[in-house]
Design a protein around this motif. Structure first.
Motif, mmCIF file in Angstrom:
data_model
loop_
_atom_site.group_PDB
_atom_site.id
_atom_site.type_symbol
_atom_site.label_atom_id
_atom_site.label_comp_id
_atom_site.label_asym_id
_atom_site.label_seq_id
_atom_site.Cartn_x
_atom_site.Cartn_y
_atom_site.Cartn_z
ATOM 1 N N LYS A 68 5.535 -3.106 -11.073
ATOM 2 C CA LYS A 68 4.145 -2.884 -10.660
ATOM 3 C C LYS A 68 3.179 -2.942 -11.831
ATOM 4 O O LYS A 68 1.959 -2.907 -11.630
ATOM 5 C CB LYS A 68 4.006 -1.519 -9.970
ATOM 6 C CG LYS A 68 4.843 -1.364 -8.711
ATOM 7 C CD LYS A 68 4.573 -0.037 -8.041
ATOM 8 C CE LYS A 68 5.394 0.123 -6.779
ATOM 9 N NZ LYS A 68 5.034 1.326 -6.016
ATOM 10 N N ASP A 198 2.797 2.810 -2.861
ATOM 11 C CA ASP A 198 1.939 1.864 -2.152
ATOM 12 C C ASP A 198 1.607 2.368 -0.747
ATOM 13 O O ASP A 198 2.486 2.436 0.120
ATOM 14 C CB ASP A 198 2.624 0.500 -2.053
ATOM 15 C CG ASP A 198 2.944 -0.083 -3.420
ATOM 16 O OD1 ASP A 198 2.496 0.499 -4.420
ATOM 17 O OD2 ASP A 198 3.646 -1.110 -3.479
ATOM 18 N N ASN A 257 -3.138 -2.762 0.124
ATOM 19 C CA ASN A 257 -2.405 -1.745 -0.620
ATOM 20 C C ASN A 257 -1.017 -1.491 -0.057
ATOM 21 O O ASN A 257 -0.212 -0.792 -0.660
ATOM 22 C CB ASN A 257 -3.211 -0.434 -0.617
ATOM 23 C CG ASN A 257 -2.590 0.675 -1.442
ATOM 24 O OD1 ASN A 257 -2.326 1.765 -0.936
ATOM 25 N ND2 ASN A 257 -2.358 0.426 -2.718
ATOM 26 N N TYR A 259 2.894 -1.957 0.916
ATOM 27 C CA TYR A 259 4.006 -2.380 0.054
ATOM 28 C C TYR A 259 4.367 -3.849 0.277
ATOM 29 O O TYR A 259 4.509 -4.273 1.421
ATOM 30 C CB TYR A 259 5.221 -1.495 0.343
ATOM 31 C CG TYR A 259 6.423 -1.815 -0.505
ATOM 32 C CD1 TYR A 259 6.567 -1.252 -1.770
ATOM 33 C CD2 TYR A 259 7.404 -2.689 -0.045
ATOM 34 C CE1 TYR A 259 7.677 -1.546 -2.553
ATOM 35 C CE2 TYR A 259 8.516 -2.992 -0.823
ATOM 36 C CZ TYR A 259 8.635 -2.416 -2.077
ATOM 37 O OH TYR A 259 9.725 -2.718 -2.860
ATOM 38 N N ALA A 261 2.084 -3.559 -3.062
ATOM 39 C CA ALA A 261 0.626 -3.490 -3.173
ATOM 40 C C ALA A 261 0.050 -4.626 -4.017
ATOM 41 O O ALA A 261 0.590 -4.980 -5.062
ATOM 42 C CB ALA A 261 0.215 -2.150 -3.765
ATOM 43 N N PHE A 264 -4.246 -1.119 -6.368
ATOM 44 C CA PHE A 264 -4.161 0.331 -6.265
ATOM 45 C C PHE A 264 -5.561 0.910 -6.223
ATOM 46 O O PHE A 264 -6.511 0.312 -6.736
ATOM 47 C CB PHE A 264 -3.403 0.928 -7.452
ATOM 48 C CG PHE A 264 -1.984 0.434 -7.585
ATOM 49 C CD1 PHE A 264 -1.165 0.304 -6.477
ATOM 50 C CD2 PHE A 264 -1.468 0.100 -8.828
ATOM 51 C CE1 PHE A 264 0.144 -0.144 -6.596
ATOM 52 C CE2 PHE A 264 -0.165 -0.354 -8.964
ATOM 53 C CZ PHE A 264 0.645 -0.478 -7.844
#
Length: 360
Positions: A68, A198, A257, A259, A261, A264
């Motif tokens: 991420k 997420d 956002n 999953y 994402a 954020f």
């Protein structure tokens, strides 16, 4: 703005009377905020990516989070803009409650934006120092609390205990200010702590915001308030539009956002949305109902407090990692499983909160 225009046009065509209904404007608030989020979202994500405003990842966190790193953040600004525009378009701007919730939301959003800006743009890992963050959160909450007390009717100073019909207390200055302060500041930081996976924080916020909108409608309606034995507060029903905007903006943000994402929300969104839920609960006099419906936020916060306190006392940890959602990740739960199960728990808690309102 559009509501004021509709009121003017009523003189020429009676069909515009439909905009006098809170339910209609509440639905329009949802749709407007949702469309704004969906339309602006892609360009905002591209701009955040262009300027390398990406999320740093903790070295001691779950290994699955390493992928991420660099995901655009500060997307909460999109939520705030959508809420603001939608609320201003469809609300009665002569209603003081509308301005209170907007000002609190935007003020906390500014605190979060400064924190995110320092972390992500200025590359200061500490961001806004905690003491300054809590200082400004406290100042805003205290100013709002004092103002609300000074302008409150007797109904606005009642502290309601769910389930118990006749168990209410009339709050004095100190107790009212203290409760208001802790609800706003506590809610803001609780949502911020929960915002670690997420979509984990945004959908519970949407569900709770929608429930608070229903409560605002009932509280601002004399007959419904009397039937439910809750305080009738004239004008607070107008907050249905604000809550509708939270629902629409939140769902629009969840589009990006979810999953895995694409963006954020950052502190700018989490602090603002938490404060919005807190001030809403205060205005409709249902602080304890918020505590129930926001049980996930409460447990996440308590897990951090327990973890820190226990570690300082014993040098050991109770949870594998805090907040609680990281504990379950380290136990082997896939991230989507943690997220959806927390969502399911929130659905149940929101329903329990609404039932507690009726049981009175």
């Amino acid at each position: 703005m559009l509501y004021a225009l509709a009121q003017y046009l009523q003189e020429f065509y009676s069909g515009f009377n439909v905009f006098n209904y809170l339910t209609v404007r509440g639905i329009l608030g949802v749709i407007t905020a949702l469309l704004i989020s969906l339309l602006i979202g892609p360009s905002m994500i591209k701009r955040l990516s262009k300027y390398n405003i990406g999320q740093p990842i903790r070295d001691d966190g779950p290994e699955t989070h390493l992928i991420k790193a660099g995901t655009p953040t500060m997307g909460g600004a999109l939520i705030i803009v959508a809420i603001g525009i939608s609320t201003l378009l469809w609300s009665d701007l002569g209603n003081r409650y509308v301005w209170i919730v907007l000002l609190v939301t935007f003020a906390y959003g500014i605190i979060g934006w400064i924190d995110d800006y320092k972390k992500l743009v200025k590359r200061d890992p500490k961001g806004l120092a905690s003491r300054y963050k809590y200082l400004w959160q406290s100042v805003i909450a205290l100013v709002v609390a004092v103002y609300l007390f000074k302008t409150a009717s007797p109904a606005e100073l009642q502290f309601i205990f769910p389930v118990f019909k006749d168990l209410t207390f009339q709050l004095g200055f100190v107790s009212f200010v203290a409760i208001t302060y802790f609800v706003i500041v506590g809610s803001s930081n609780a949502v911020n702590l929960t915002d670690g996976l997420d979509g984990l924080a945004i959908l519970p916020t949407v569900m709770i915001g929608g429930a608070l909108g229903l409560i605002a409608y009932l509280t601002g309606h004399a007959q419904f308030a009397s039937y439910l034995s809750i305080p009738y507060i004239n004008g607070v029903g107008e907050l249905v539009i604000f809550c509708g905007a939270i629902v629409g903006a939140g769902l629009g943000f969840l589009w990006f956002n979810t999953y895995p994402a694409q963006v954020f929300m950052g502190d700018v969104g989490a602090l603002a949305l938490g404060a919005a839920l807190g001030i809403m609960a205060v205005l409709v006099r249902q602080e304890l109902i918020l505590f129930v419906m926001g049980g996930i936020f409460v447990v996440e916060t308590v897990s951090v407090i327990i973890q820190v306190a226990y570690f300082k006392l014993t040098g050991k940890r109770i949870f594998l990692m805090a907040p609680l959602h990281h504990h379950y990740e380290l136990k082997g739960w896939p991230e989507p499983r943690v997220i959806v199960r927390f969502w399911i728990i929130t659905v149940i808690l929101v329903l329990v909160g609404l039932v507690m309102l009726k049981v009175r």
